[in-house]
Design a protein around this motif. Structure first.
Motif, mmCIF file in Angstrom:
data_model
loop_
_atom_site.group_PDB
_atom_site.id
_atom_site.type_symbol
_atom_site.label_atom_id
_atom_site.label_comp_id
_atom_site.label_asym_id
_atom_site.label_seq_id
_atom_site.Cartn_x
_atom_site.Cartn_y
_atom_site.Cartn_z
ATOM 1 N N GLY A 242 42.330 37.885 42.240
ATOM 2 C CA GLY A 242 41.506 38.445 43.308
ATOM 3 C C GLY A 242 40.079 38.734 42.932
ATOM 4 O O GLY A 242 39.205 38.824 43.817
ATOM 5 N N LYS B 197 48.509 31.550 41.877
ATOM 6 C CA LYS B 197 47.799 32.580 42.641
ATOM 7 C C LYS B 197 46.486 32.897 41.926
ATOM 8 O O LYS B 197 46.473 33.394 40.802
ATOM 9 C CB LYS B 197 48.652 33.848 42.766
ATOM 10 N N GLN C 46 46.564 36.074 50.801
ATOM 11 C CA GLN C 46 47.213 37.380 50.757
ATOM 12 C C GLN C 46 46.133 38.443 50.695
ATOM 13 O O GLN C 46 45.162 38.316 49.943
ATOM 14 C CB GLN C 46 48.120 37.489 49.518
ATOM 15 N N THR D 165 47.290 29.954 46.070
ATOM 16 C CA THR D 165 47.250 31.167 46.888
ATOM 17 C C THR D 165 46.056 31.998 46.446
ATOM 18 O O THR D 165 45.794 32.122 45.244
ATOM 19 C CB THR D 165 48.533 31.997 46.722
ATOM 20 N N GLU E 5 44.479 35.820 46.551
ATOM 21 C CA GLU E 5 44.762 37.211 46.879
ATOM 22 C C GLU E 5 43.454 37.953 47.171
ATOM 23 O O GLU E 5 42.362 37.413 47.002
ATOM 24 C CB GLU E 5 45.532 37.895 45.747
ATOM 25 N N ILE F 177 52.222 36.845 52.794
ATOM 26 C CA ILE F 177 51.392 35.755 52.273
ATOM 27 C C ILE F 177 51.437 34.646 53.321
ATOM 28 O O ILE F 177 52.509 34.143 53.662
ATOM 29 C CB ILE F 177 51.916 35.278 50.915
ATOM 30 N N ASP G 237 51.087 34.060 38.592
ATOM 31 C CA ASP G 237 50.257 35.109 39.202
ATOM 32 C C ASP G 237 48.956 35.313 38.431
ATOM 33 O O ASP G 237 48.861 34.998 37.238
ATOM 34 C CB ASP G 237 51.055 36.413 39.226
#
Length: 562
Positions: free
Chosen positions: A474, A471, A527, A505, A507, A320, A450
């Motif tokens: 995605g 996070k 990431q 973050t 992903e 990451i 997450d």
């Protein structure tokens, strides 16, 4: 024969031997329900001496709300049936109520009398559980499952309990014919009759409209349960057509797994069937499939346990990266089960969460990651690692206790060991989970939330849980270059997190264009395969172990080459 009858007639001898073996208070009741004889520690249990009970109606000490249930239990004894551990409340002289376990059977020497034993409930579940709205006195689905866990734990190994599912397909028409008063009367009558057949007198749950679950001993046959349904309807509406019940009975023979996990296997199996029911499943299908489902679930649970116990899994590491400096912030530790390094572990991990084994798996991965961090291949301040902890893990007091014990030994890994809270199902007690998270953060470990924006990990989580990083799921990153709505969502998350002092973050960063867009949107970390796929260290030498086509060491820090 005459000698045997004389022995059976000696109530005091029968009771004294029975008392020390099974109960605190023993009663012999006459046909009118009065205590003709009493012996035992009555003062300690029910607040009055045994002599004070003698000659008194048993119902006098039973809580009014439980008198119908006890009457049903006594009626079973009169028929020659044995009743075991019916949980009921008795009234103390000051009016307070205490829970006791009631057992008994017909007197072997005098069929007109009953032998009734009262005892402390011990490990049996308390009566203070949530009741379903649709049927008077029975448990709702969650409380029924919780009670099943405790009852299965206490079940005698040579006599496994049984679960009978009761479906009343014609109950809606029955209610329509009789109206609201009839509906309430049927609910009360049916609830009391089913509870009287259940373990502990309270192990009945309403699983859905017209669908009930009854946990009972092997001595209670499905025919008895069906008969109870029919009689309940006849009492409420004598002239109505019989109310027929469809039944499916499952023997809860789960000797191959620890008792505390038996109910989890059952719950998982029932929930899996419930999902199928939405697609046309019915009780006939359940009768055919439920036992194999339970067996398959037990086998899969044993497989997970064996995998954890043997350490038959690997960790792979995905970088990451700080989008603003290209420094590798940390590696996420991702589990791969041996023989399936290239296969996603999602199904196994999700199964472990569903059956309550996530804590076992999470702690095994944590200990493996700690071992890696202390080894020569990763023992440097510049390498940080993130370990996943399920929300279920953080909600389980027993697992949290073990987690705290592990973290009490990780003072050398402060600032290097990071945690990501993952969740595929909603977390009930966010306050308790937040308390655990804060204790982790106070020990110097960052905590990340997450998959934000997917499933249950939504804004109420961010409001309830104070974390260091979020996070972004995605699914919003994959199409960010093509989807303005996703971009707007990312902007909103970053702005909110910035105001809360939380970093972000992203992903699933797969290319340079997406990485550059995320920088413009002020996302801090990235990431994805653009930075590097999950991989094992390339060697045992720290200088070469983490070097890849995308990563290199510069002045003691690991950088993304960009």
């Amino acid at each position: 024969m005459a000698g045997e009858k004389d022995d059976l007639g000696r109530s005091s001898d029968v009771y004294v031997s029975f008392a020390f073996a099974a109960a605190d208070v023993l009663l012999e009741t006459d046909p009118d329900g009065n205590a003709a004889f009493a012996v035992g520690a009555a003062m300690a249990l029910v607040g009055r001496g045994a002599r004070a009970l003698t000659g008194q109606p048993l119902r006098k000490i039973i809580h009014p709300s439980d008198q119908d249930m006890v009457a049903q239990a006594l009626a079973q004894m009169v028929k020659g049936e044995r009743v075991r551990n019916i949980l009921t409340r008795v009234l103390l002289p000051d009016g307070k109520a205490v829970t006791v376990a009631l057992s008994g059977y017909r007197h072997p020497g005098n069929p007109e009398r009953l032998l009734v034993a009262l005892s402390h409930p011990g490990g049996l579940p308390p009566l203070a559980t949530k009741r379903a709205e649709g049927a008077a006195g029975v448990l709702d689905k969650d409380s029924f499952q919780a009670m099943a866990a405790q009852l299965l734990d206490a079940a005698p190994p040579d006599e496994p309990y049984q679960l009978t599912l009761v479906e009343l397909p014609d109950v809606a028409a029955f209610h329509a014919e009789g109206g609201e008063a009839t509906q309430a009367a049927l609910a009360s009558e049916l609830g009391n009759r089913l509870k009287s057949l259940s373990v502990g007198g309270d192990a009945v749950g309403q699983l859905d409209d017209g669908k009930f679950g009854v946990l009972h001993s092997a001595s209670v046959s499905p025919d008895k349960i069906s008969e109870s349904v029919t009689k309940a309807a006849q009492v409420v509406m004598p002239d109505a057509p019989p109310l027929e019940a469809k039944l499916a009975t499952l023997v809860l023979d789960v000797a191959d797994i620890p008792p505390e996990e038996a109910a989890r296997a059952l719950t998982y199996t029932l929930n899996a069937f419930a999902k199928d029911s939405a697609n046309g499943g019915d009780l006939a299908t359940l009768m055919k499939d439920l036992q194999p489902r339970l067996s398959a679930t037990v086998k899969q649970m044993n497989d997970v346990r064996q995998t954890v116990a043997s350490g038959d899994f690997n960790l792979m590491y995905q970088p990451i990266v700080d989008l603003w400096t290209n420094v590798v912030h940390h590696f996420e530790c991702l589990v791969r089960f041996k023989g399936n390094d290239n296969k996603s572990p999602y199904e196994t991990v999700a199964f472990a969460e569903d059956v309550g084994m996530a804590g076992m798996l999470d702690l095994a991965l944590l200990e493996r990651a700690i071992g890696t961090m202390r080894s020569n291949v990763a023992n440097t301040e510049s390498l940080k690692f993130a370990v996943n902890l399920s929300g279920r893990t953080l909600s389980d007091p027993a697992v949290v206790k073990k987690l705290r014990a592990i973290l009490a030994t990780t003072g050398d890994l402060r600032k290097r060991l990071v945690f990501e809270m993952t969740e595929s199902a909603d977390v009930g007690d966010l306050v308790a989970v937040n308390d655990v998270i804060q204790s982790i953060r106070k020990q110097g470990h960052e905590v990340c939330l997450d998959d934000f924006g997917a499933g249950h990990a939504a804004f109420h989580y961010l409001r309830a849980l104070k974390v260091d990083n979020v996070k972004i799921d995605g699914s919003y990153i994959k199409d960010a270059m093509k989807n303005n709505e996703n971009v707007s969502f990312i902007k909103a998350i970053v702005q909110l997190c910035t105001e809360l002092g939380v970093s972000t973050t992203a992903e699933y960063v797969e290319d340079a264009e997406t990485a550059n867009l995320l920088k413009l949107l002020k996302v801090r970390y990235g990431q994805g395969w653009y930075f590097g796929k999950p991989a094992h260290p390339a060697s045992d030498d720290i200088r070469t172990a983490w070097k890849t086509q995308t990563l290199e060491w510069r002045k003691g820090l690991l950088y993304f080459k960009g």
